[in-house]
Design a protein around this motif. Structure first.
Motif, PDB file in Angstrom:
ATOM      1  N   GLY A   1      39.073  41.837  47.811  1.00  0.00           N
ATOM      2  CA  GLY A   1      39.287  40.798  46.805  1.00  0.00           C
ATOM      3  C   GLY A   1      40.362  41.173  45.803  1.00  0.00           C
ATOM      4  O   GLY A   1      41.241  40.371  45.484  1.00  0.00           O
TER       5      GLY A   1
ATOM      6  N   ARG B   1      40.900  31.661  39.809  1.00  0.00           N
ATOM      7  CA  ARG B   1      40.329  31.705  41.158  1.00  0.00           C
ATOM      8  C   ARG B   1      40.408  33.120  41.707  1.00  0.00           C
ATOM      9  O   ARG B   1      41.365  33.848  41.504  1.00  0.00           O
ATOM     10  N   GLY B   2      39.352  33.479  42.394  1.00  0.00           N
ATOM     11  CA  GLY B   2      39.301  34.818  42.973  1.00  0.00           C
ATOM     12  C   GLY B   2      38.858  34.736  44.414  1.00  0.00           C
ATOM     13  O   GLY B   2      38.450  33.682  44.908  1.00  0.00           O
ATOM     14  N   PHE B   3      38.951  35.846  45.068  1.00  0.00           N
ATOM     15  CA  PHE B   3      38.627  35.948  46.480  1.00  0.00           C
ATOM     16  C   PHE B   3      37.229  35.427  46.797  1.00  0.00           C
ATOM     17  O   PHE B   3      37.030  34.719  47.770  1.00  0.00           O
ATOM     18  N   ASP B   4      36.263  35.779  45.935  1.00  0.00           N
ATOM     19  CA  ASP B   4      34.876  35.413  46.214  1.00  0.00           C
ATOM     20  C   ASP B   4      34.471  34.061  45.636  1.00  0.00           C
ATOM     21  O   ASP B   4      33.390  33.565  45.910  1.00  0.00           O
TER      22      ASP B   4
ATOM     23  N   GLY C   1      43.890  40.637  47.248  1.00  0.00           N
ATOM     24  CA  GLY C   1      44.273  39.222  47.281  1.00  0.00           C
ATOM     25  C   GLY C   1      44.577  38.678  45.895  1.00  0.00           C
ATOM     26  O   GLY C   1      45.554  37.961  45.691  1.00  0.00           O
ATOM     27  N   GLU C   2      43.747  39.062  44.936  1.00  0.00           N
ATOM     28  CA  GLU C   2      43.957  38.572  43.576  1.00  0.00           C
ATOM     29  C   GLU C   2      45.241  39.144  42.968  1.00  0.00           C
ATOM     30  O   GLU C   2      45.902  38.473  42.173  1.00  0.00           O
TER      31      GLU C   2
ATOM     32  N   ALA D   1      47.411  33.903  49.314  1.00  0.00           N
ATOM     33  CA  ALA D   1      47.009  35.266  48.998  1.00  0.00           C
ATOM     34  C   ALA D   1      45.498  35.438  49.154  1.00  0.00           C
ATOM     35  O   ALA D   1      45.014  36.534  49.404  1.00  0.00           O
ATOM     36  N   LEU D   2      44.759  34.330  48.986  1.00  0.00           N
ATOM     37  CA  LEU D   2      43.303  34.407  49.114  1.00  0.00           C
ATOM     38  C   LEU D   2      42.850  33.901  50.482  1.00  0.00           C
ATOM     39  O   LEU D   2      41.660  33.899  50.791  1.00  0.00           O
ATOM     40  N   PHE D   3      43.787  33.471  51.284  1.00  0.00           N
ATOM     41  CA  PHE D   3      43.497  32.970  52.631  1.00  0.00           C
ATOM     42  C   PHE D   3      42.422  31.886  52.610  1.00  0.00           C
ATOM     43  O   PHE D   3      41.446  31.937  53.345  1.00  0.00           O
TER      44      PHE D   3
ATOM     45  N   CYS E   1      47.971  39.855  44.718  1.00  0.00           N
ATOM     46  CA  CYS E   1      49.068  39.070  45.327  1.00  0.00           C
ATOM     47  C   CYS E   1      49.226  37.798  44.496  1.00  0.00           C
ATOM     48  O   CYS E   1      50.332  37.430  44.094  1.00  0.00           O
TER      49      CYS E   1
END
Ligand code: HEM
Lengths: 155, 213
Positions: free
Chosen positions: A137, B40-43, A140-141, B132-134, A143
């Motif tokens: 995570g 917004r974040g990955f999770d 990605g964050e 970036a977060l797909f 990026c």
């Protein structure tokens, strides 16, 4: 006179043939960095796939992708950002905002934060799915943090 | 101002229950959804989508309710005429309650603007993705990169406009409360509002000139 015309034609033809090779250095730089990010994407994608459960976790593959990502984070890419290759100057091609050239320290900071997150990912990527998940995570964050500030949404 | 007591008023239930439930659900979903988009974040990105769908559904419901709901909730009441608006703007600065049986004319327009903005926001969201977060909306694969970029830009600008409209909305409520001494929050909770007796429910049916003018 005839020779002069012939000579002119030959030079013109030679120039025409040579010009594809003599491509614009700005365009080359843009192609290079977009390719660079595509390579990053192609290594990060499978890792995200594993984290999201779309692809089965494979420790060896995960470690390889993460290590490649780390290698990519250490590449010098300074030459890929010549002045004048921003999206305002090169209408419709790149998405790099002029802000990059006004704020190099800021870009570097985002780049370093990203490299640090990638480093942490690489150190655990082969240690199981949970370890991988705990670090994906942040990458990605990081990026996204750079994109939100320095990349235009649209071409 | 001296004629303040001249306007006869009564308590009327202007906001029906569905409108009130809609209002507070929308307020919650926009606050949470906006936050989940901005940070917004990955999770959490999927949660952003979820709240976006909820907002899209609420807006669709509100448009429907604009045809079948109580008079003050009707779209016909929100579509104010320029004359009504101008008349109202002339007296909006007066430090006394509007006693309007529904949204006052300027507020009506802001409701329509906000609903339109949210509709655009929920629609553009369906087509964009975060590379970036797909993660992306369910239709993000159906448009080319250039179109997607444009829609992402609209989604971004829209999110700023929504924030501005929400700020304006809150400022207006404060203005009514402090300057005009009219509580607008209570009626949106209970449904009951003190309104002019001569005021028909739909704002554009009313004559906005009263004894004071
Ligand atoms: C209707 C209410 C919505 C609101 C208020 C909203 C708000 C936001 C905000 C504030 C952002 C951050 C903008 C930025 O910094 O780039 C964002 C991004 C995003 N939203 Fe929404 N959104 C809504 C609906 C949706 C829906 C329904 C979807 C998809 C199903 C969606 C998908 C996305 C995506 C993929 C991003 C990232 C865009 C990017 O990386 O450029 N949104 N949204």
């Amino acid at each position: 006179m005839k020779t002069l015309v012939k000579a002119t034609l030959i030079v013109a033809a030679a120039t025409a043939m040579a010009s594809p090779a003599l491509s614009d250095p700005l365009e080359d730089a843009i192609t290079a960095r977009r390719g660079y990010y595509q390579v990053i994407l192609s290594n990060f994608g499978p890792i995200v796939g594993m984290a999201k459960g779309a692809v089965e976790y494979d420790a060896e593959k995960a470690a390889t992708f993460a290590n490649t990502l780390q290698t990519l984070s250490m590449l010098n890419n300074g030459h890929m950002w010549p002045a004048g290759s921003d999206n305002a100057a090169m209408d419709g091609k790149p998405r790099a905002l002029p802000k990059i050239w006004e704020d190099f320290p800021g870009v570097q900071e985002k780049g370093q934060a990203w490299a640090a997150a990638v480093g942490e990912l690489a150190s655990v990527a082969g240690d199981g799915l949970d370890a991988l998940r705990s670090k994906v995570g942040a990458v990605g964050e990081s990026c996204g943090a750079c994109h939100d500030t320095y990349r235009a949404k649209s071409f | 101002m001296s004629e303040e007591g001249v306007t006869p008023t009564e308590l009327r239930r202007v906001w029906d229950l569905p409108t009130r439930l809609f209002h507070w659900s929308l307020a919650t979903c926009v606050a949470v959804g906006w936050y989940l988009g901005e940070y917004r974040g990955f999770d959490t990105i999927e949660l952003h989508f979820f709240f976006g769908y909820a907002i899209g559904g609420l807006v669709a419901f509100r448009i429907l309710w604009g045809f079948v709901g109580a008079p003050a909730s009707r779209l016909s009441a929100l579509l104010v005429s320029p004359a009504t608006l101008l008349n109202y703007l002339r007296e909006i600065g007066k430090p006394r309650p509007s006693y309007w049986a529904g949204h006052a004319p300027l507020g009506s327009l802001s409701v329509l603007a906000l609903l339109a903005l949210l509709a655009v926001q929920a629609t553009t969201g369906l087509f964009i993705e975060d590379d970036a977060l797909f993660a992306g909306g369910p239709l993000s694969g159906s448009v080319d990169a250039k179109t997607q970029g444009t829609l992402a830009q609209i989604h971004f600008i829209g999110s700023r406009l929504i924030l501005a409209m929400v700020a304006l909305h809150l400022l207006a409520i404060a203005f009514y409360s402090i300057w005009k001494e009219e509580d607008l929050i209570g009626p949106m909770i209970s449904g009951w509002k003190k309104v002019r007796t001569d005021h028909k429910a739909a704002s554009n049916e009313a004559t906005s000139t009263d004894a004071a003018d």
